[in-house]
Motif scaffolding. Structure first.
Motif, short mmCIF file in Angstrom:
data_model
loop_
_atom_site.label_atom_id
_atom_site.label_comp_id
_atom_site.label_asym_id
_atom_site.label_seq_id
_atom_site.Cartn_x
_atom_site.Cartn_y
_atom_site.Cartn_z
N THR A 58 0.84 -1.19 0.00
CA THR A 58 0.00 0.00 0.00
C THR A 58 0.87 1.24 0.00
O THR A 58 0.38 2.35 0.13
CB THR A 58 -0.95 0.04 1.21
OG1 THR A 58 -0.17 -0.15 2.39
CG2 THR A 58 -1.98 -1.04 1.14
N PRO A 78 -2.52 -5.52 -6.34
CA PRO A 78 -3.76 -6.21 -5.95
C PRO A 78 -3.56 -7.72 -5.80
O PRO A 78 -4.13 -8.33 -4.89
CB PRO A 78 -4.72 -5.89 -7.10
CG PRO A 78 -4.19 -4.64 -7.70
CD PRO A 78 -2.70 -4.69 -7.54
N ARG A 81 -1.71 -8.44 -2.57
CA ARG A 81 -2.56 -8.18 -1.41
C ARG A 81 -3.56 -9.31 -1.15
O ARG A 81 -4.03 -9.48 -0.03
CB ARG A 81 -3.27 -6.83 -1.57
CG ARG A 81 -2.30 -5.64 -1.50
CD ARG A 81 -3.01 -4.34 -1.18
NE ARG A 81 -3.93 -3.92 -2.22
CZ ARG A 81 -3.61 -3.16 -3.26
NH1 ARG A 81 -2.38 -2.71 -3.39
NH2 ARG A 81 -4.50 -2.81 -4.15
N ASN A 92 -9.06 0.20 11.75
CA ASN A 92 -9.88 0.92 10.77
C ASN A 92 -11.10 0.08 10.41
O ASN A 92 -11.42 -0.11 9.26
CB ASN A 92 -9.07 1.33 9.54
CG ASN A 92 -8.41 0.15 8.85
OD1 ASN A 92 -8.62 -0.98 9.25
ND2 ASN A 92 -7.65 0.41 7.82
N TYR A 106 -15.63 -7.14 4.09
CA TYR A 106 -14.19 -7.26 3.84
C TYR A 106 -13.90 -8.47 2.97
O TYR A 106 -13.08 -8.42 2.06
CB TYR A 106 -13.44 -7.35 5.17
CG TYR A 106 -12.00 -6.89 5.11
CD1 TYR A 106 -11.71 -5.53 5.05
CD2 TYR A 106 -10.95 -7.79 5.13
CE1 TYR A 106 -10.40 -5.08 5.01
CE2 TYR A 106 -9.63 -7.35 5.09
CZ TYR A 106 -9.36 -6.00 5.04
OH TYR A 106 -8.07 -5.57 5.00
N PHE A 109 -14.61 -7.70 -0.54
CA PHE A 109 -13.57 -6.90 -1.20
C PHE A 109 -12.55 -7.81 -1.89
O PHE A 109 -11.94 -7.44 -2.88
CB PHE A 109 -12.83 -6.00 -0.19
CG PHE A 109 -13.69 -4.94 0.43
CD1 PHE A 109 -14.86 -4.52 -0.19
CD2 PHE A 109 -13.33 -4.34 1.63
CE1 PHE A 109 -15.66 -3.54 0.39
CE2 PHE A 109 -14.13 -3.37 2.21
CZ PHE A 109 -15.29 -2.97 1.59
N PHE A 110 -12.37 -9.01 -1.35
CA PHE A 110 -11.44 -9.96 -1.97
C PHE A 110 -12.13 -10.80 -3.06
O PHE A 110 -11.51 -11.65 -3.66
CB PHE A 110 -10.87 -10.92 -0.92
CG PHE A 110 -9.80 -10.31 -0.06
CD1 PHE A 110 -8.52 -10.14 -0.55
CD2 PHE A 110 -10.09 -9.89 1.24
CE1 PHE A 110 -7.52 -9.57 0.24
CE2 PHE A 110 -9.10 -9.32 2.03
CZ PHE A 110 -7.82 -9.16 1.52
N ALA B 122 -8.81 0.71 4.46
CA ALA B 122 -9.11 -0.71 4.64
C ALA B 122 -9.39 -1.38 3.30
O ALA B 122 -8.89 -2.46 3.01
CB ALA B 122 -10.29 -0.89 5.58
N MET B 123 -10.17 -0.70 2.45
CA MET B 123 -10.51 -1.30 1.16
C MET B 123 -9.26 -1.54 0.32
O MET B 123 -9.13 -2.57 -0.33
CB MET B 123 -11.44 -0.37 0.38
CG MET B 123 -12.85 -0.34 0.93
SD MET B 123 -13.84 0.88 0.03
CE MET B 123 -15.44 0.60 0.79
N LEU B 124 -8.35 -0.57 0.36
CA LEU B 124 -7.18 -0.68 -0.51
C LEU B 124 -6.09 -1.55 0.09
O LEU B 124 -5.05 -1.74 -0.53
CB LEU B 124 -6.65 0.72 -0.85
CG LEU B 124 -7.60 1.51 -1.76
CD1 LEU B 124 -7.15 2.94 -1.90
CD2 LEU B 124 -7.74 0.87 -3.12
N SER B 125 -6.31 -2.09 1.28
CA SER B 125 -5.35 -3.09 1.74
C SER B 125 -5.86 -4.50 1.39
O SER B 125 -5.22 -5.49 1.70
CB SER B 125 -5.06 -2.95 3.24
OG SER B 125 -6.22 -3.10 3.98
N THR B 126 -7.00 -4.58 0.72
CA THR B 126 -7.44 -5.86 0.15
C THR B 126 -7.02 -5.86 -1.32
O THR B 126 -6.30 -4.97 -1.76
CB THR B 126 -8.97 -6.01 0.24
OG1 THR B 126 -9.55 -5.09 -0.69
CG2 THR B 126 -9.49 -5.72 1.63
N SER B 127 -7.52 -6.82 -2.08
CA SER B 127 -7.09 -6.84 -3.48
C SER B 127 -7.86 -5.86 -4.35
O SER B 127 -7.71 -5.85 -5.56
CB SER B 127 -7.16 -8.26 -4.04
OG SER B 127 -8.39 -8.84 -3.74
N LEU B 128 -8.67 -4.99 -3.74
CA LEU B 128 -9.34 -3.95 -4.51
C LEU B 128 -8.32 -2.91 -4.98
O LEU B 128 -7.30 -2.70 -4.35
CB LEU B 128 -10.39 -3.23 -3.67
CG LEU B 128 -11.67 -3.98 -3.31
CD1 LEU B 128 -12.55 -3.08 -2.45
CD2 LEU B 128 -12.42 -4.41 -4.55
N GLY B 129 -8.64 -2.24 -6.08
CA GLY B 129 -7.81 -1.14 -6.56
C GLY B 129 -8.55 0.17 -6.44
O GLY B 129 -9.76 0.19 -6.18
#
Lengths: 312, 281
Positions: A58, A78, A81, A92, A106, A109-110, B122-129
């Motif tokens: 990140t 991505p 991650r 957060n 969450y 999101f994956f 939080a979203m961008l620490s997943t595989s989302l861009g």
């Protein structure tokens, strides 16, 4: 361990991060192997969190090389991650959502979905000991519960590398122990852990191997026991003479033990045998107000390496 | 505990399928995951605020369209037909409410999520861009714009204020407008650091609402001022919707549509870049 071919999960070489003129991470090298529990130890501002952010893809590095599972995070962010679980220093969690909704969203999101995700969420709620709180608003959880939920959330994608930035900072002792226990379980099932901390006991408890960082550089590397052996004596005698007399007492103590460290409030005498050192001091005619013999810790290693104490 | 399990569709296999695809560094192709998060959060949102977005233009219509409208009388169209004043301002109010809804979502809501909730972090620490985040959030603003437009039409159509069947197109037009404002608004919000700076947005929005031909024709302005106002997005929005509800379909209408398509493309590019530099620093 040595017969099995060790898989390298993270490899950093000359890794650097600068913000304008400020150098946050100044050319560090390290490797983390599969199943290992690796620690980054150092005071606030040592560059630990910045290093963590670069590993978690990140934050883009400013120089050097970095490979996570053999991939460059600048190119495969991505994708990398998807292999990682991240627990940031400050929770957060999504405060507008309930506990189980945090885990569900969450997971989505994956790209995880359906029955599999629901089952996973149930499993994680149990793991985090939050089953009874599943319909509670995230805001209403205690600090320790929030932390456990953040950890559960980081596990929703079954990560191979689990990254925890100061996992127990701000928690009470009981909550810390519950958390450590959960992390031990992850270690047992083979998850690679990367942990930053400025707590010595935490590093000693959780890390197989660690690097001591200060001002963006790595000062030393090894297992906790190894580091203590290399940079400190077996025991430490702490004596206090009152802040006025510490200095003059230190003059007289020269030559006692292997090494002395004079702090504002106390003197540390490094010696293989603390009791003997104390006897010797008493024979010199010095009478400390308090004295304490303890085992050497990583705190002493840090003091030796940097001349400063770890906790501000 | 089966923490490592490779037999089913794992996060890793899902992510690896994207490899080499266009934009795979910016997007996981999953804006709906971001959208769904908002669906969950809706339950705990402030319904009064949500409702006010619908009620506000209706109040303006009653006060100005019917109250002031009595004093103003009828307005002539280019072809000479006379329409009541309320029918003249209704499309402008619809355009404004599409703008306000999109701006409210992409400034206040986005600002909160960015700085206090740390939701994007939080979203961008997943595989989302970052493009997933931008599209998901903007998509949410669009649905909101669509619902507001539908509600407003449901009020004004029975009042006889829609003068043409073309008026049905005012609804997708409102969505297009919301899309334009939301995509630019989110990029602008990324520059704002505190609530004080958020007031600047309002400072710009209010005069734009009052002077963009909402309540009267731009013919009252000198030529230079007219050119300035015509370049503003709200004027373009009002002119587009007014064209549809009054059934004045001409080349200018096409121009307004192109204006918004450009605004969307530029806004999305800008916002995605900003999110990338904000969260990958």
């Amino acid at each position: 361990m040595s017969e099995i071919k060790e898989e390298i999960m993270i490899r950093a070489k000359g890794l650097r991060k600068t913000y304008g003129d400020f150098v946050a991470v100044d050319g560090i090298d390290f490797e983390v192997k599969k199943g290992e529990s690796f620690g980054l130890l150092g005071p606030n501002g040592a560059g630990k969190s910045t290093t963590m952010r670069m590993i978690s893809s990140t934050s883009l590095r400013s120089g050097g090389e970095l490979e996570i599972l053999g991939k460059d995070p600048n190119l495969f962010g991505p994708e990398i991650r998807a292999h990682l679980g991240v627990v940031p220093q400050q929770d957060n969690l999504d405060r507008e959502l309930k506990v189980w909704e945090n885990l569900m969203t969450y997971g989505r999101f994956f790209g995880l979905k359906g029955k599999w995700l629901k089952a996973k969420v149930d499993e994680l709620l149990e793991f985090a000991q939050l089953e009874e709180k599943r319909n509670t608003k995230t805001d209403e959880l205690s600090g320790g519960m929030k932390r456990r939920l953040t950890i559960a959330r980081g596990l929703v994608n079954e990560p191979e590398i689990f990254m925890l930035d100061e996992p127990t900072t701000g928690l009470d002792p009981q909550a810390r122990h519950i958390l450590w226990d959960r992390l031990f379980r992850l270690k047992e099932v083979g998850v690679t852990l990367v942990i930053t901390t400025h707590y010595m006991d935490e590093a000693e408890q959780l890390c197989d191997r660690l690097v001591v960082m200060d001002k963006g550089k790595i000062m030393a590397e090894g297992s906790p026991a190894d580091l203590i052996k290399r940079y400190s004596s077996k025991e430490v005698l702490e004596v206090r003479f009152g802040s006025e007399n510490n200095k003059s007492a230190a003059e007289q103590l020269k030559g006692v033990g292997d090494r002395l460290e004079v702090l504002p409030d106390r003197i540390l005498v490094y010696s293989a045998n603390g009791e003997k050192a104390l006897e010797y001091i008493t024979k010199l005619g010095l009478h400390p107000i308090t004295s304490l013999v303890r085992r050497s810790s990583l705190e002493d290693v840090f003091l030796r390496l940097t001349g400063r104490t770890l906790v501000d | 505990m089966s923490l490592i399990n490779a037999s089913i569709d794992t996060a890793i296999s899902i992510a690896e399928r994207r490899r080499g695809k266009l934009g795979s560094a910016l997007s996981a192709g999953r804006p709906q995951a971001v959208f769904m998060r908002n669906v969950y959060a809706l339950k705990s949102s402030n319904w009064l605020v949500v409702l006010s977005g619908f009620v506000e233009p209706v109040f303006y219509l009653l006060a100005f369209g019917y109250g002031m409208g009595k004093l103003i009388g009828n307005i002539p169209l280019p072809d000479g037909t006379l329409i009541p004043y309320a029918a003249y301002i209704a499309p402008a109010l619809l355009a404004t409410s599409a703008m306000n809804g999109a701006i409210y979502d992409s400034t206040w809501n986005v600002f909160f999520k960015m700085h206090f909730g740390k939701i994007y972090q939080a979203m961008l620490s997943t595989s989302l861009g970052p493009l997933d985040v931008a599209m998901g959030e903007i998509g949410w603003a669009l649905v909101r714009g669509f619902v507001y437009a539908l509600g407003f039409m449901a009020v004004v159509a029975p009042m006889g204020l829609i003068h043409s069947w073309w008026g049905l197109l005012a609804i997708p037009a409102a969505v297009l407008i919301a899309f334009g404002f939301a995509s630019v608004g989110m990029g602008i919000t990324s520059y704002l650091k505190n609530f004080h700076q958020m007031d600047w947005v309002n400072f710009f929005m209010l005069p734009m609402f009052l002077f963009s031909g909402t309540f009267y024709s731009l013919r009252v302005y000198p030529d230079w001022l007219r050119t300035v106002i015509e370049a503003l997005p709200l004027y373009q929005a009002i002119a587009m919707i007014r064209g549809f509800t009054l059934g004045v379909i001409d080349g200018a209408l096409f121009g307004h549509i192109v204006y918004f398509i450009m605004m969307i493309v530029l806004g999305l590019t800008f916002t995605t870049r900003r999110l990338r530099s904000l969260f990958l620093k």
